[in-house]
Design an enzyme around this catalytic site. Sequence first.
Site, PDB file in Angstrom:
ATOM      1  N   CYS A  21     -46.979  45.509 -30.907  1.00 17.69           N
ATOM      2  CA  CYS A  21     -46.338  46.785 -30.575  1.00 17.69           C
ATOM      3  C   CYS A  21     -47.370  47.777 -30.038  1.00 17.69           C
ATOM      4  O   CYS A  21     -47.848  47.621 -28.923  1.00 17.69           O
ATOM      5  CB  CYS A  21     -45.546  47.327 -31.759  1.00 17.69           C
ATOM      6  SG  CYS A  21     -44.333  48.576 -31.270  1.00 17.69           S
TER       7      CYS A  21
ATOM      8  N   ARG B 101     -39.309  51.187 -31.289  1.00 19.60           N
ATOM      9  CA  ARG B 101     -39.967  51.927 -30.194  1.00 19.60           C
ATOM     10  C   ARG B 101     -40.889  50.990 -29.411  1.00 19.60           C
ATOM     11  O   ARG B 101     -42.020  51.322 -29.077  1.00 19.60           O
ATOM     12  CB  ARG B 101     -40.760  53.118 -30.743  1.00 19.60           C
ATOM     13  CG  ARG B 101     -39.892  54.182 -31.359  1.00 19.60           C
ATOM     14  CD  ARG B 101     -40.693  55.328 -31.942  1.00 19.60           C
ATOM     15  NE  ARG B 101     -41.555  55.914 -30.935  1.00 19.60           N
ATOM     16  CZ  ARG B 101     -42.695  56.537 -31.206  1.00 19.60           C
ATOM     17  NH1 ARG B 101     -43.108  56.643 -32.441  1.00 19.60           N
ATOM     18  NH2 ARG B 101     -43.415  57.048 -30.241  1.00 19.60           N
TER      19      ARG B 101
ATOM     20  N   HIS C 145     -42.610  43.426 -34.036  1.00 21.78           N
ATOM     21  CA  HIS C 145     -43.350  43.463 -35.304  1.00 21.78           C
ATOM     22  C   HIS C 145     -43.171  42.153 -36.067  1.00 21.78           C
ATOM     23  O   HIS C 145     -42.296  42.066 -36.933  1.00 21.78           O
ATOM     24  CB  HIS C 145     -42.872  44.635 -36.165  1.00 21.78           C
ATOM     25  CG  HIS C 145     -43.254  45.970 -35.642  1.00 21.78           C
ATOM     26  ND1 HIS C 145     -44.426  46.595 -36.003  1.00 21.78           N
ATOM     27  CD2 HIS C 145     -42.635  46.796 -34.767  1.00 21.78           C
ATOM     28  CE1 HIS C 145     -44.507  47.758 -35.386  1.00 21.78           C
ATOM     29  NE2 HIS C 145     -43.441  47.901 -34.628  1.00 21.78           N
TER      30      HIS C 145
ATOM     31  N   GLU D 271     -44.874  40.997 -38.390  1.00 18.78           N
ATOM     32  CA  GLU D 271     -45.249  41.181 -39.791  1.00 18.78           C
ATOM     33  C   GLU D 271     -44.102  41.686 -40.653  1.00 18.78           C
ATOM     34  O   GLU D 271     -44.201  41.719 -41.879  1.00 18.78           O
ATOM     35  CB  GLU D 271     -46.441  42.142 -39.897  1.00 18.78           C
ATOM     36  CG  GLU D 271     -46.129  43.604 -39.680  1.00 18.78           C
ATOM     37  CD  GLU D 271     -45.948  44.052 -38.235  1.00 18.78           C
ATOM     38  OE1 GLU D 271     -45.802  45.266 -38.014  1.00 18.78           O
ATOM     39  OE2 GLU D 271     -45.953  43.199 -37.323  1.00 18.78           O
TER      40      GLU D 271
END
Length: 197
Positions: free
Chosen positions: A79, A137, A172, A174
């Site tokens: 990101c 985002r 993401h 994670e």
Amino acid sequence: MSAPLRIGVLAVQGNFREHVATLRLLRAEAVEVRKPEQLDGLDGLVIPGGESTAIGRLVQLYGLDEAIRRFEAPILGTCAGMILVARDAVDAKPGQPLLGLADIVVRRNAFGRQVRSFEADLELEGEERPLRGVFIRAPWIEEAGPSVEILARHDGRGVLARDGRILVAAFHPELTDDTRVHERFLQLVREEAHVRA
């Protein structure tokens, strides 16, 4: 049995704790990095998501920008981390630092603002099972140089790619239980360690 890989996680802002937990789950030694000297002896580095302008400014403030540019081991940028390692951003804020490590041009917040966050299944190059991506985002890859391999797309836009020793994800990884992006990164670290040896 060989020693675990030592992977740094840039810990100045953003989702660094989640990356540390995922790396430890995969039996890597995760090291939080806040100073240039903490890059010494690492096998790889994760630059997490967060707020790209804030991360960029903190990286400059702590002198990590030049240290990361000199860092020769593999890097995973997710990101905001993808934005930071990019060659350029079509909508970069004035003075926003970019490290220029991957031959990609990104568009920040390409899928919309925070309220437009979403999850999507991604077709992952070389795998039958889809990869769940969490997009908050999120940027996308607007342009990719000839050395860049696009590994996954969403709505026709590159969201997972590799440029040599650099792996980037617009989402993401994670934040899910699926560890395949981190597994690919650790495999890249092992491959590059043999090349550098």
